[in-house]
Write a protein that holds these residues in place. Structure first.
Motif, PDB file in Angstrom:
ATOM      1  N   ALA A 102      10.691   2.642  19.782  1.00 17.20           N
ATOM      2  CA  ALA A 102       9.731   2.114  20.362  1.00 17.20           C
ATOM      3  C   ALA A 102       8.773   2.993  21.055  1.00 17.20           C
ATOM      4  CB  ALA A 102      10.203   1.135  21.457  1.00 17.20           C
ATOM      5  N   SER A 103       7.419   2.572  21.129  1.00 14.30           N
ATOM      6  CA  SER A 103       6.424   2.980  21.652  1.00 14.30           C
ATOM      7  C   SER A 103       6.537   3.041  23.160  1.00 14.30           C
ATOM      8  CB  SER A 103       4.902   2.389  21.186  1.00 14.30           C
ATOM      9  OG  SER A 103       3.891   2.992  22.140  1.00 14.30           O
ATOM     10  N   PRO A 104       5.969   4.085  23.803  1.00 16.17           N
ATOM     11  CA  PRO A 104       6.446   4.358  25.369  1.00 16.17           C
ATOM     12  C   PRO A 104       5.175   3.353  26.013  1.00 16.17           C
ATOM     13  CG  PRO A 104       5.283   6.269  24.603  1.00 16.17           C
ATOM     14  CD  PRO A 104       5.828   5.405  23.346  1.00 16.17           C
ATOM     15  N   VAL A 105       4.406   2.747  25.421  1.00 16.73           N
ATOM     16  CA  VAL A 105       3.524   1.968  25.751  1.00 16.73           C
ATOM     17  C   VAL A 105       3.440   0.740  25.187  1.00 16.73           C
ATOM     18  CG1 VAL A 105       1.795   3.577  26.684  1.00 16.73           C
ATOM     19  CG2 VAL A 105       1.512   2.663  24.483  1.00 16.73           C
ATOM     20  N   ALA A 106       3.221  -0.734  25.885  1.00 13.37           N
ATOM     21  CA  ALA A 106       3.041  -1.789  25.264  1.00 13.37           C
ATOM     22  C   ALA A 106       2.001  -2.092  24.083  1.00 13.37           C
ATOM     23  CB  ALA A 106       2.547  -2.928  26.176  1.00 13.37           C
ATOM     24  N   ASP A 107       2.341  -2.538  23.009  1.00 12.85           N
ATOM     25  CA  ASP A 107       1.583  -2.859  21.933  1.00 12.85           C
ATOM     26  C   ASP A 107       1.080  -1.567  21.212  1.00 12.85           C
ATOM     27  OD1 ASP A 107       1.632  -5.559  21.938  1.00 12.85           O
ATOM     28  OD2 ASP A 107      -0.027  -5.408  23.412  1.00 12.85           O
ATOM     29  N   GLY A 108       1.824  -0.298  21.188  1.00 11.39           N
ATOM     30  CA  GLY A 108       1.640   0.980  20.997  1.00 11.39           C
ATOM     31  C   GLY A 108       1.952   1.129  19.611  1.00 11.39           C
ATOM     32  N   GLY A 109       1.300   1.977  18.859  1.00  8.36           N
ATOM     33  CA  GLY A 109       1.508   2.195  17.407  1.00  8.36           C
ATOM     34  C   GLY A 109       2.394   3.136  17.147  1.00  8.36           C
ATOM     35  N   ALA A 110       2.861   3.215  15.791  1.00 14.54           N
ATOM     36  CA  ALA A 110       3.986   4.267  15.253  1.00 14.54           C
ATOM     37  C   ALA A 110       3.371   4.539  13.888  1.00 14.54           C
ATOM     38  CB  ALA A 110       5.287   3.546  15.209  1.00 14.54           C
ATOM     39  N   LEU A 111       3.706   5.912  13.800  1.00 11.93           N
ATOM     40  CA  LEU A 111       3.693   6.141  12.358  1.00 11.93           C
ATOM     41  C   LEU A 111       4.929   6.807  11.944  1.00 11.93           C
ATOM     42  CD1 LEU A 111       0.153   8.409  12.403  1.00 11.93           C
ATOM     43  CD2 LEU A 111       0.749   5.992  11.706  1.00 11.93           C
ATOM     44  N   ILE A 112       5.370   6.475  10.839  1.00  8.78           N
ATOM     45  CA  ILE A 112       6.838   6.606  10.164  1.00  8.78           C
ATOM     46  C   ILE A 112       6.509   7.658   8.974  1.00  8.78           C
ATOM     47  CG2 ILE A 112       8.922   5.617   9.528  1.00  8.78           C
ATOM     48  CD1 ILE A 112       8.230   3.246  11.067  1.00  8.78           C
ATOM     49  N   ILE A 113       7.208   8.793   9.041  1.00  7.17           N
ATOM     50  CA  ILE A 113       6.619   9.929   8.006  1.00  7.17           C
ATOM     51  C   ILE A 113       7.924  10.134   6.975  1.00  7.17           C
ATOM     52  CG2 ILE A 113       5.857  11.982   7.662  1.00  7.17           C
ATOM     53  CD1 ILE A 113       4.331  11.828  10.362  1.00  7.17           C
ATOM     54  N   CYS A 114       7.598   9.877   5.668  1.00  7.68           N
ATOM     55  CA  CYS A 114       8.829  10.206   5.007  1.00  7.68           C
ATOM     56  C   CYS A 114       8.175  11.086   3.700  1.00  7.68           C
ATOM     57  CB  CYS A 114       8.827   8.913   3.927  1.00  7.68           C
ATOM     58  SG  CYS A 114       9.313   7.507   5.047  1.00  7.68           S
ATOM     59  N   ASP A 115       9.085  11.499   2.787  1.00  4.88           N
ATOM     60  CA  ASP A 115       8.831  12.802   1.904  1.00  4.88           C
ATOM     61  C   ASP A 115       8.038  12.184   0.684  1.00  4.88           C
ATOM     62  OD1 ASP A 115       8.821  14.954   0.228  1.00  4.88           O
ATOM     63  OD2 ASP A 115      10.999  14.701  -0.311  1.00  4.88           O
ATOM     64  N   SER A 116       6.909  12.208   0.310  1.00  5.95           N
ATOM     65  CA  SER A 116       6.199  12.033  -0.737  1.00  5.95           C
ATOM     66  C   SER A 116       6.758  12.079  -2.251  1.00  5.95           C
ATOM     67  CB  SER A 116       4.727  12.528  -0.599  1.00  5.95           C
ATOM     68  OG  SER A 116       4.659  14.033  -0.993  1.00  5.95           O
ATOM     69  N   ARG A 117       7.693  13.108  -2.257  1.00  5.15           N
ATOM     70  CA  ARG A 117       8.182  13.534  -3.668  1.00  5.15           C
ATOM     71  C   ARG A 117       9.373  12.640  -3.984  1.00  5.15           C
ATOM     72  NH1 ARG A 117       9.145  19.584  -1.761  1.00  5.15           N
ATOM     73  NH2 ARG A 117      10.032  18.277  -0.198  1.00  5.15           N
ATOM     74  N   ARG A 118       9.807  11.719  -3.016  1.00  3.34           N
ATOM     75  CA  ARG A 118      10.860  10.896  -3.484  1.00  3.34           C
ATOM     76  C   ARG A 118      10.255   9.618  -3.840  1.00  3.34           C
ATOM     77  NH1 ARG A 118      16.075  10.859   0.249  1.00  3.34           N
ATOM     78  NH2 ARG A 118      16.898   9.385  -1.469  1.00  3.34           N
ATOM     79  N   PRO A 119      10.413   9.132  -4.926  1.00  2.00           N
ATOM     80  CA  PRO A 119       9.742   7.629  -5.491  1.00  2.00           C
ATOM     81  C   PRO A 119      10.301   6.768  -4.579  1.00  2.00           C
ATOM     82  CG  PRO A 119      10.602   8.824  -7.174  1.00  2.00           C
ATOM     83  CD  PRO A 119      11.205   9.698  -5.995  1.00  2.00           C
ATOM     84  N   ASN A 120       9.223   5.902  -4.260  1.00  2.00           N
ATOM     85  CA  ASN A 120       9.271   4.518  -3.301  1.00  2.00           C
ATOM     86  C   ASN A 120      10.047   4.727  -2.073  1.00  2.00           C
ATOM     87  OD1 ASN A 120       8.368   3.296  -5.631  1.00  2.00           O
ATOM     88  ND2 ASN A 120      10.440   3.054  -6.481  1.00  2.00           N
ATOM     89  N   ARG A 121      10.158   6.227  -1.618  1.00  2.00           N
ATOM     90  CA  ARG A 121      10.991   6.408  -0.381  1.00  2.00           C
ATOM     91  C   ARG A 121      10.269   5.656   0.756  1.00  2.00           C
ATOM     92  NH1 ARG A 121      15.639   8.157   2.003  1.00  2.00           N
ATOM     93  NH2 ARG A 121      15.268   9.792   3.754  1.00  2.00           N
ATOM     94  N   HIS A 122       8.775   5.487   0.874  1.00  2.00           N
ATOM     95  CA  HIS A 122       8.191   4.859   2.015  1.00  2.00           C
ATOM     96  C   HIS A 122       8.150   3.353   2.086  1.00  2.00           C
ATOM     97  CE1 HIS A 122       5.626   5.479  -1.270  1.00  2.00           C
ATOM     98  NE2 HIS A 122       4.515   4.907  -0.662  1.00  2.00           N
ATOM     99  N   ARG A 123       8.434   2.797   0.719  1.00  2.25           N
ATOM    100  CA  ARG A 123       8.505   1.372   0.483  1.00  2.25           C
ATOM    101  C   ARG A 123       9.868   0.767   0.899  1.00  2.25           C
ATOM    102  NH1 ARG A 123       6.154   1.685  -5.461  1.00  2.25           N
ATOM    103  NH2 ARG A 123       4.288   3.301  -4.856  1.00  2.25           N
ATOM    104  N   ASP A 124      11.056   1.585   0.446  1.00  6.84           N
ATOM    105  CA  ASP A 124      12.241   1.394   0.855  1.00  6.84           C
ATOM    106  C   ASP A 124      12.465   1.365   2.427  1.00  6.84           C
ATOM    107  OD1 ASP A 124      15.124   0.835   0.564  1.00  6.84           O
ATOM    108  OD2 ASP A 124      15.417   3.035   0.873  1.00  6.84           O
ATOM    109  N   ILE A 125      11.927   2.385   3.061  1.00  3.94           N
ATOM    110  CA  ILE A 125      12.031   2.244   4.673  1.00  3.94           C
ATOM    111  C   ILE A 125      11.155   1.204   5.207  1.00  3.94           C
ATOM    112  CG2 ILE A 125      11.468   3.655   6.520  1.00  3.94           C
ATOM    113  CD1 ILE A 125      13.894   5.021   5.163  1.00  3.94           C
ATOM    114  N   ALA A 126      10.080   1.055   4.654  1.00  6.26           N
ATOM    115  CA  ALA A 126       9.233  -0.022   5.364  1.00  6.26           C
ATOM    116  C   ALA A 126       9.820  -1.345   5.193  1.00  6.26           C
ATOM    117  CB  ALA A 126       7.845  -0.100   4.685  1.00  6.26           C
ATOM    118  N   SER A 127      10.556  -1.570   4.002  1.00  7.42           N
ATOM    119  CA  SER A 127      11.240  -2.993   3.724  1.00  7.42           C
ATOM    120  C   SER A 127      12.504  -3.266   4.656  1.00  7.42           C
ATOM    121  CB  SER A 127      11.563  -3.015   2.528  1.00  7.42           C
ATOM    122  OG  SER A 127      12.891  -2.011   1.865  1.00  7.42           O
TER     123      SER A 127
END
Length: 445
Positions: free
Chosen positions: A226-251
């Motif tokens: 959770a963000s330390p502030v209300a309605d705060g944003g988050a960036l979740i960073i994955c390895d670009s070399r693993r196919p579909n890694r970011h989509r799997d995490i996001a899902s």
């Protein structure tokens, strides 16, 4: 700093701002809007987007074939676009036009310029007063045939240094000065290969131990940080070399959205191969929807469609199923839009790749004939490239896609495989809090 400079400018003509990614365009535009800078005061796009516009407007002057604008072969088309733009600039065909259009040029994230892009900017600087900003420790766009410009021997030779920022303003302004100072130290540590012990980091840094890259349960829990502030944003960073890694995490993370590359390459490939008249067209469209949305239930919808079309179904069709039937019987672009919209409206369905879904609907709405789809897809991609997109509240992507962005919290999932520069980029995305997932609390690069 860019926002403050443009706000203070008294130039009568707009300032041209160039950066490297659509996400960077969106972030800069957000800063400019927040600073109260009128959009008439500047023009902002990516370096390659500006080159594409130049070549598309003056194809003969570029000495390149217009097919390169479709970017079907990025490995050769991008170099050709840059060469074409440089040919136009070098030919001095537009010197008066450029001088009459812009007052000056500002280029952000300059460390990511490859040699060709640097050549373009250096030539533009002969026509416009130019300022470039960058950090050599964040130079991560060099791969394959992309040769990054040499900072000391090329960049500083063309643009002599006028100063170096040493105050971590982002973190000071966010009320996290200790985190900012620690990141300054971490930058030096990564440059020299000094180990970074996360156990001695300030309270704003959380270490989560994982058993390995496939420890999905822990990684998913970290992505929910959770963000330390209300309605705060988050960036979740994955390895670009693993196919579909970011989509799997996001899902797996409710409310998480995938950040797309500027090419919208997955969408363009879909548009190129999609055949409205193929027997599988409806199934292909449903699968496309399932790739951009979570909770679609593509398999069940396709089974129901078979039953409904055969007249075997006992239950009346839902609105989504009626749209699927309509497209199956009359596979035209407007029917495709109606099916995608109805799927998106279903209870339990949420966006996963909204940029691609938006581009698809825009392209389909622009079609007069079925054969127009690919051309309209390219147009939608270029509009997205020029306008940029707002950054989602919880965004998932690689360092290549998220660099230049900031959020209240940064969650680094694939820490163990990031090299020093990519790790530095990942660590510095969060302005208030940082979560690092790794097998060991000591990071050695």
């Amino acid at each position: 700093m860019i926002a403050a400079c443009i706000r203070a400018s008294t130039d009568e003509k707009p300032i041209l701002i160039l950066t490297h990614t659509n996400a960077g365009v969106a972030a800069l535009r957000g800063r400019l809007d927040a600073a109260g800078v009128l959009r008439t005061r500047y023009r902002i796009t990516t370096i390659d987007g500006w080159a594409m516009r130049l070549v598309g407007t003056f194809p003969q002057r570029s000495e390149q074939h217009t097919n390169i604008l479709k970017l079907k072969n990025p490995g050769t088309d991008y170099p050709a676009l840059r060469a074409g733009a440089l040919a136009i600039i070098n030919g001095q065909h537009l010197s008066g036009v450029i001088d009459a259009t812009y007052s000056r040029l500002v280029v952000d994230e300059y460390q990511d310029c490859i040699v060709q892009q640097h050549g373009m900017i250096a030539q533009l600087s002969e026509l416009l007063p130019t300022c470039v900003l960058g950090d050599d420790m964040q130079a991560i766009f060099g791969w394959g045939t992309n040769v990054l410009v040499d900072w000391s021997n090329a960049v500083e030779a063309s643009f002599p240094p006028i100063g170096q920022l040493s105050t971590p303003w982002r973190w000071d302004n966010a009320g996290a000065p200790r985190l900012g100072q620690w990141l300054l130290w971490a930058r030096s540590a990564l440059q020299t290969g000094t180990p970074i012990d996360l156990r001695s980091a300030p309270d704003e840094v959380t270490w989560m131990q994982i058993s390995g890259p496939d420890d999905i349960q822990t990684l998913t829990r970290a992505a929910y940080a959770a963000s330390p502030v209300a309605d705060g944003g988050a960036l979740i960073i994955c390895d670009s070399r693993r196919p579909n890694r970011h989509r799997d995490i996001a899902s797996r993370v409710k409310g998480a959205v995938v950040v797309e590359n500027a090419d919208l390459s997955d969408f363009i490939r879909f548009a190129e191969r999609f055949d409205f008249d193929a027997p599988s067209a409806t199934d292909d469209l449903i699968d496309f929807a399932a790739s951009t949305l979570t909770g679609v239930g593509a398999g069940q919808l396709k089974q129901r469609l078979v039953s409904l079309l055969a007249g075997r179904a006992q239950k009346a069709p839902t609105e989504v199923e009626e749209a699927a039937i309509a497209f199956s019987k009359n596979p035209v672009p407007i029917a495709a839009v109606e099916l995608l919209v109805e799927i998106n409206k279903q209870a339990g369905v949420s966006p996963l790749r909204p940029a691609i879904l938006r581009a698809a609907i825009q392209a389909l709405n622009g079609c007069v004939y079925k054969a127009d789809f690919y051309e309209m897809a390219v147009r939608a991609r270029e509009q997205s490239r020029v306008l940029g997109r707002s950054v989602p509240r919880r965004a998932v992507g690689s360092t290549l896609l998220l660099k230049g962005l900031e959020a209240d919290i940064s969650v680094v999932l694939d820490t163990d495989v990031l090299d020093a520069r990519n790790l530095y980029v990942a660590l510095t995305r969060g302005s208030r809090r940082l979560v690092v997932c790794s097998t060991s609390p000591v990071l050695q690069r």
